[in-house]
Design an enzyme around this catalytic site. Structure first.
Site, PDB file in Angstrom:
ATOM      1  N   CYS A 125    -111.651  79.471  20.931  1.00 36.71           N
ATOM      2  CA  CYS A 125    -112.905  78.567  20.509  1.00 36.71           C
ATOM      3  C   CYS A 125    -111.968  76.970  20.021  1.00 36.71           C
ATOM      4  O   CYS A 125    -113.159  76.037  20.499  1.00 36.71           O
ATOM      5  CB  CYS A 125    -113.282  79.678  19.245  1.00 36.71           C
ATOM      6  SG  CYS A 125    -112.129  80.165  18.048  1.00 36.71           S
ATOM      7  N   LYS A 157    -113.077  92.749  13.101  1.00 37.10           N
ATOM      8  CA  LYS A 157    -113.595  91.266  13.221  1.00 37.10           C
ATOM      9  C   LYS A 157    -114.830  91.060  13.054  1.00 37.10           C
ATOM     10  O   LYS A 157    -115.878  91.293  13.993  1.00 37.10           O
ATOM     11  CB  LYS A 157    -112.597  90.845  14.047  1.00 37.10           C
ATOM     12  CG  LYS A 157    -113.427  88.424  13.685  1.00 37.10           C
ATOM     13  CD  LYS A 157    -112.190  88.346  14.755  1.00 37.10           C
ATOM     14  CE  LYS A 157    -113.233  86.185  14.682  1.00 37.10           C
ATOM     15  NZ  LYS A 157    -111.724  85.669  15.464  1.00 37.10           N
ATOM     16  N   LYS A 179    -111.020  92.086   9.279  1.00 34.35           N
ATOM     17  CA  LYS A 179    -110.928  90.405   9.415  1.00 34.35           C
ATOM     18  C   LYS A 179    -112.372  90.592   8.751  1.00 34.35           C
ATOM     19  O   LYS A 179    -113.969  90.535   9.571  1.00 34.35           O
ATOM     20  CB  LYS A 179    -110.894  90.265   9.600  1.00 34.35           C
ATOM     21  CG  LYS A 179    -110.637  88.587   9.810  1.00 34.35           C
ATOM     22  CD  LYS A 179    -110.221  87.744  11.107  1.00 34.35           C
ATOM     23  CE  LYS A 179    -111.211  85.842  10.813  1.00 34.35           C
ATOM     24  NZ  LYS A 179    -110.651  85.188  12.049  1.00 34.35           N
ATOM     25  N   SER A 219    -110.191  82.024   5.447  1.00 40.59           N
ATOM     26  CA  SER A 219    -110.239  80.675   4.483  1.00 40.59           C
ATOM     27  C   SER A 219    -111.255  80.954   3.436  1.00 40.59           C
ATOM     28  O   SER A 219    -111.108  80.602   2.884  1.00 40.59           O
ATOM     29  CB  SER A 219    -110.398  79.789   5.924  1.00 40.59           C
ATOM     30  OG  SER A 219    -111.692  80.072   7.058  1.00 40.59           O
TER      31      SER A 219
HETATM   32  C1  PBG Z   1    -110.829  82.269  16.612  1.00 42.37           C
HETATM   33  C2  PBG Z   1    -110.454  83.098  14.895  1.00 42.37           C
HETATM   34  C3  PBG Z   1    -111.070  82.523  13.387  1.00 42.37           C
HETATM   35  C4  PBG Z   1    -110.032  82.895  12.945  1.00 42.37           C
HETATM   36  C5  PBG Z   1    -109.325  83.607  12.790  1.00 42.37           C
HETATM   37  N1  PBG Z   1    -109.360  83.440  14.247  1.00 42.37           N
HETATM   38  C6  PBG Z   1    -112.937  82.214  13.518  1.00 42.37           C
HETATM   39  C7  PBG Z   1    -114.041  82.532  13.928  1.00 42.37           C
HETATM   40  O1  PBG Z   1    -113.993  83.824  14.709  1.00 42.37           O
HETATM   41  O2  PBG Z   1    -115.132  81.643  14.062  1.00 42.37           O
HETATM   42  C8  PBG Z   1    -110.730  82.999  11.001  1.00 42.37           C
HETATM   43  C9  PBG Z   1    -110.158  82.493   9.898  1.00 42.37           C
HETATM   44  C10 PBG Z   1    -110.563  82.258   8.937  1.00 42.37           C
HETATM   45  O3  PBG Z   1    -111.496  82.187   8.688  1.00 42.37           O
HETATM   46  O4  PBG Z   1    -109.592  81.915   8.089  1.00 42.37           O
HETATM   47  N2  PBG Z   1    -111.688  82.908  16.702  1.00 42.37           N
END
Ligand code: PBG
Length: 331
Positions: free
Chosen positions: A129, A202, A255, A281
């Site tokens: 990404c 996820k 997650k 985050s």
């Molecule tokens: C990459 C990734 C993401 C996060 C970890 N690896 C972002 C997403 O999937 O948009 C999110 C981590 C966070 O919000 O702290 N794909």
């Protein structure tokens, strides 16, 4: 008011007797969460400049690859034991080519960290990404992410990280068969000791908002619901975890963290494989914002959230608070 004497059933027990004295409370205490169980995410960008703050994540910075060695030494001396490395590259293209370069940004960072702090466990995010022009987790064909083409790129990316010395690779793109393909590619390249920390369950979450600013990885169009899990699908999450376990994931991650404690708890009952939770985050930003507004005691709230993740079943917890926790606990 009915008196206790007249209550139909009167227990002889008074549970508060076991809570009255601090020392007695400790008799039945659960485990405290050691710093050893925490993994700290770090964002690495090209160059050699000073760390850049991330507005959406107060206290989180993007480190330049030229200075990541200093950071590694410092955090190791503060007591941190493991990190999760994210690359924030300058150049992006259709295939996410920067992600697979053997001497790309993240491989350089891994080498620098391992030289400076050989005892730090280094895990790396494996996803396209931040490297693709359109900010999707894979290679796009038309308006869709091409699963199998993406998986080939992810396997190359994982091998580049392993070759540079990563201890774990952490695939987070939610592509089908990514774990199996990465395991095969690592083994074929001789990296049989490199582990896979799989973002197994996820979810397509609103709580990733601030991360996308930090990693500069927001999708240019559409969203991630075509590959990440719907928040209301518990059984699909368990199915994803079973699949990643079967494909050879060494650790299964859930997650985000707090909004998905039920998933963790169910996974704890179902799988014997080590489990991880990612306090993402948005969870960090909420706690920081509430603390800054004077609405809660930050340290207490952070400790409580970490204990909750551990209690629900996480062996390992990825958290932006990991460094602060290490700092305040001392060595
Ligand atoms: C990459 C990734 C993401 C996060 C970890 N690896 C972002 C997403 O999937 O948009 C999110 C981590 C966070 O919000 O702290 N794909």
């Amino acid at each position: 008011m009915a008196s206790l004497d007249r209550a139909p059933v009167r227990s002889r027990l008074r549970l508060r007797r076991m809570r009255r004295l601090a020392a007695v409370r400790r008799w039945t205490a659960g485990p405290t969460v050691d710093v050893e169980r925490l993994m700290w995410p770090i964002f690495v960008r090209p160059g050699a400049g000073a760390p850049e703050p991330v507005a959406a994540l107060p206290g989180v910075e993007r480190y330049s690859v030229g200075r990541v060695d200093r950071l590694a030494r410092t955090i190791q001396s503060e007591g941190l034991r493991s990190v999760l490395v994210f690359g924030v590259p300058r150049r992006k293209d259709d295939l996410g080519s920067g992600a697979v370069a053997p001497n790309g940004l993240v491989p350089q960072a891994i080498r620098a960290i391992k030289r400076a702090a050989p005892d730090l466990v280094v895990a790396t995010d494996v996803c396209l990404c931040a490297y693709t022009r359109y900010g999707h987790c894979g290679v796009v064909r038309g308006r869709e992410v091409d699963n199998d083409r993406t998986v080939e790129q992810l396997a190359r990316m994982a091998v580049a990280h392993a070759r540079a010395g990563a201890d774990f690779v952490a695939p987070s793109a939610m592509m089908d068969h990514q774990v199996g393909a990465i395991r095969d590619a690592l083994d074929r390249a001789g990296h049989t000791s490199t582990g896979i920390l799989a973002y197994a369950a996820k979810f397509a979450s609103a709580f990733y908002g601030p991360f996308r600013e930090a990693a500069d990885s927001a999708p240019a169009w559409g969203d991630r619901r075509g590959y990440q899990l719907p928040p209301d699908h518990l059984r699909a999450a368990l199915e994803e975890m079973a699949e990643d376990a079967a494909e050879g994931a060494d650790v299964l991650m859930v997650k985000p963290g707090l909004p998905y404690l039920d998933v963790l708890a169910r996974a704890r009952e179902r799988f014997d494989r080590p489990l991880a939770a990612y306090q993402v985050s948005g969870e960090y930003a909420m706690l920081k914002a509430a603390a800054r507004a004077g609405a809660l005691d930050e340290r207490a709230a952070v400790d409580e959230s970490i204990v909750a993740l551990h209690r629900a079943g996480a062996d390992l917890i990825v958290s932006y608070f990991a460094r602060e926790i290490a700092q305040r606990r001392g060595r």
